[in-house]
Each structure stands twice: as C-alpha cells, then as structure tokens.
Design an enzyme around this catalytic site. Sequence first.
Site, PDB file in Angstrom:
ATOM      1  N   HIS A   1      30.917  37.820  39.481  1.00 58.73           N
ATOM      2  CA  HIS A   1      32.923  38.124  40.223  1.00 58.73           C
ATOM      3  C   HIS A   1      32.240  37.910  41.911  1.00 58.73           C
ATOM      4  O   HIS A   1      31.028  38.603  41.926  1.00 58.73           O
ATOM      5  CB  HIS A   1      33.089  39.673  39.655  1.00 58.73           C
ATOM      6  CG  HIS A   1      34.314  39.785  40.569  1.00 58.73           C
ATOM      7  ND1 HIS A   1      34.020  40.895  40.952  1.00 58.73           N
ATOM      8  CD2 HIS A   1      35.638  39.939  40.171  1.00 58.73           C
ATOM      9  CE1 HIS A   1      35.724  41.181  41.957  1.00 58.73           C
ATOM     10  NE2 HIS A   1      36.720  40.090  41.315  1.00 58.73           N
TER      11      HIS A   1
ATOM     12  N   VAL B   1      32.248  40.787  44.121  1.00 59.60           N
ATOM     13  CA  VAL B   1      31.422  41.878  44.170  1.00 59.60           C
ATOM     14  C   VAL B   1      29.899  42.213  43.581  1.00 59.60           C
ATOM     15  O   VAL B   1      29.789  42.974  44.104  1.00 59.60           O
ATOM     16  CB  VAL B   1      32.456  43.035  43.770  1.00 59.60           C
ATOM     17  CG1 VAL B   1      33.466  43.309  44.948  1.00 59.60           C
ATOM     18  CG2 VAL B   1      32.260  43.543  42.395  1.00 59.60           C
ATOM     19  N   LYS B   2      29.931  40.939  42.517  1.00 60.63           N
ATOM     20  CA  LYS B   2      28.505  41.558  42.100  1.00 60.63           C
ATOM     21  C   LYS B   2      27.184  40.585  42.640  1.00 60.63           C
ATOM     22  O   LYS B   2      28.161  40.472  44.495  1.00 60.63           O
ATOM     23  CB  LYS B   2      28.619  40.832  41.015  1.00 60.63           C
ATOM     24  CG  LYS B   2      29.738  40.887  39.745  1.00 60.63           C
ATOM     25  CD  LYS B   2      29.115  43.004  39.551  1.00 60.63           C
ATOM     26  CE  LYS B   2      30.684  43.373  38.629  1.00 60.63           C
ATOM     27  NZ  LYS B   2      30.850  43.092  37.302  1.00 60.63           N
ATOM     28  N   ILE B   3      26.003  40.281  42.570  1.00 61.18           N
ATOM     29  CA  ILE B   3      25.509  40.451  43.007  1.00 61.18           C
ATOM     30  C   ILE B   3      25.111  38.769  43.805  1.00 61.18           C
ATOM     31  O   ILE B   3      24.491  38.867  44.985  1.00 61.18           O
ATOM     32  CB  ILE B   3      23.633  40.506  42.874  1.00 61.18           C
ATOM     33  CG1 ILE B   3      23.568  41.588  42.061  1.00 61.18           C
ATOM     34  CG2 ILE B   3      22.413  39.866  42.950  1.00 61.18           C
ATOM     35  CD1 ILE B   3      23.150  42.716  42.581  1.00 61.18           C
TER      36      ILE B   3
END
Length: 399
Positions: A185, A187-189
């Site tokens: 997603h 917002v993830k790394i």
Amino acid sequence: MIPYGRQDISAEDIDAVTEVLRSDWLTQGQAGPRFEQAMAAYCGSRSAIAVSNATAALHIACIALDLGPGDALWTSPNTFVASANCALYCGADVDFVDIDPRTYNMSVSALAEKLEAAASQGRLPKIVVPVHFAGQSCEMREIRALADRYGFRIVEDASHAVGGEYLGRKVGSCDYGDATIFSFHPVKIITTGEGGMALTNDPKLAERLSYLRTHGIIRPAQRPEEPQGASRIAEERANEERDGPWMYEQIELGLNYRMTDIQSALGTSQLARLDPFVARRRELAARYDTLLAKLPVACPWQHPDTNSAWHLYVIRLHRNEIRLSRRQVFDALRAAGIGVNVHYIPVHTQPYYRKLGFQTGMFPEAESYYEDAITLPLFSRMTNDEQDTVVAALRKILA
Ligand SMILES: *Cc1c(COP(=O)(O)O)cnc(C)c1O
C-alpha cells in the site's frame, strides 16, 4: 500538511509502468514472476507469491494452512483489522495476545501463558499471526520455540517490515515461520499502488498459494503430486488431453487475488530502492530520538535482536507530565499542519469484534498504549527541515 506517510515514486518507476502499458501483457505476463523472484532473492526465501493486497495474502495463507471452522487464529490487538479478519473469512475464531509494553509487539510471555491455559482446555490455536509493528520484528526465535512446543503454524504479518531485519537476516526469509506477508500500500515502505505478497520456504505451501490466488486453477503440467480434490475422472481426462493447450483444471475453490503486471513492474522498480528508503527512514528515526530526547514523550524502544524498517515512528505522551490530553495534542499538531495519526485502535474494541464478545479491558497493555500513542510523520522523502518543523510544533504544544 506534512503527511504521516507518503510514497516515493521516481522517473524510473514511471518508465517501468509505461513499459508494461505499451506491452502485450497487462497481467499474467513476465513482470509478476520477475517481481516475485527479485523479492525472494532480496529476502532469502525460497518463494514469493504476489497478490492484489496484503489482506488477500493473509486470507490465502490461512486457507493454505487449512484454517477452518472450529480452528482458532491468534494475533496482536495492536494491528490493522486485516491481521484478524483473515481468520473470520475462513470461518475460524479469532483471539488476541496482549502486547509487550516495550516493543508494542505481541508479548512472548503473554503468548506463553495463554498457550499454557489453552493447552489445558484443549483449545490451542492453529495459526499465530505475529505483527511486526512499526517495522520492528517480533521475537521470532522465542515464538518459533513455542510453535514447536504447542504445534501451531506461524504467519508473520510483516506489512510494516519490508526491508527490516531480525538477528541479521531480512524479514521475509521465513526462517521462523510458515509464511511472511508484505503490503505494498502507498503508505508502506515500498508500493505497487495496491499490492501484497506471501513468502515461504515450503514448496507445497508456495504451490497452493499460487493457485489459490488464481481461482484454484492449475495447468495439468503444474499439477501437484497429490491433487487436492481432483477426481479420478479429471485426472484421466488430463492424462488423455495432456497436450491440449486449452486445458486447465480447477482443483480447489480459489480466488482472483492476482497482482497485475503494471503493479509488479512498479514493485520491481521500487525494490531496487528499498535499501536507500529504509536507510533514510532509520536516519530520520535516529534524528527524532535525538530531537525529542528532552520532551515529555517516550520514543520507540528497539529490541537488540531487531533492525526496524521504520514504517512508523510512534511516540507515547507522558500524560502525567503534560496538562493536555492526547486528543488535544493531536488536534494542535494537525492544526499546525502536521499530519499525525494514531496506530492502532485495538482491534478487539472495534464494534464488529465487540459483537463477537470482545470487550474493553481484555488486553490492557494494548489499550493503555492506544490511549497515549501518536504517530509522527515519517517517509523516505521527508526532509530534515520538515522533521524540524514537526519537532518544533510538538515542543511548542507540550511547553
Ligand atoms: C496495511 C496492513 C495490512 C493490509 O494491507 P493491504 O495491502 O492494504 O491489504 C495488514 N496488516 C497490517 C499490519 C497492515 O499495516
């Protein structure tokens, strides 16, 4: 507003995506296997199965480990709802294990106690889902030892921990569990828009995950040694028609959880920059530690066995030293243009889980953590100036 998280998309990422768009294969081409092989090589796992999102990966991991009605899955209450919902999709029961107040991850001692009680009642879980909160690995060596003793399977929810390390090895190496789940997603790394992955070292599990992702369908040439549910008629037919290029067999009730080639190409391109992303996040986290040292807040404690990927930087307010409530501090930060957030509302207190019988008070460490936690902005493109703005705003509000 300085957001709490934001994707980092380069010109190379855009080129990788447009290359797929100009090609013949928007899905089920070569970009998927390429991304999977690159991620498996990065993590040091045998296999990687790319899917439409981490929730889908958790779901098929539960199916592939035969989770069903009458079984139980345990996870942390300090997580996104998906870590628990995957059990309910399979008709199984969910329960939670309270967190360690130092790491905010599932507490190993709480897990050991709960397992002992469950064993005496004959109600051991089939699967435990440790969640690597904020990017810091759970104590997997200790959880593995408990799995060996009590016979449960382990699915690591590493949605926050892509690029993180545990005991010198990459999260996703699957050294301690049956499968590891990643989320991509934005917002993830690293991101694929939406996307997820299941990694495993077990060839049978990998095979089952890969056909569960695509309707439970195989080509006869890919048929497992002991096809699950394939009838003798189907086997004989496949033998007769083995050369028919049209031939496929549905051997199980799977889903359509595929990742497109557009997403996979973006994933491979992002993976090439995963190490610099994580290095920058670590730098920013260390900088927060220094800048916040004199404020009435607790910075995230790091277990010496771990090297976090730093998906989140969460502070806890020392509320006995502050006149303001968490809500007041949160609102003041938002008003100052700081996109703070809160991770997580304990899953067992969600209305849906209350209907299943869970109540406030059941997991006091997760509840107490939730009452004074604030997630500060942290993303690879964050500048030192932006970080200084965040800290200055917080200092002013807490003064
Ligand atoms: C983001 C997240 C998920 C779900 O990921 P999706 O890819 O959005 O399905 C699951 N577990 C945790 C801990 C997450 O943070």
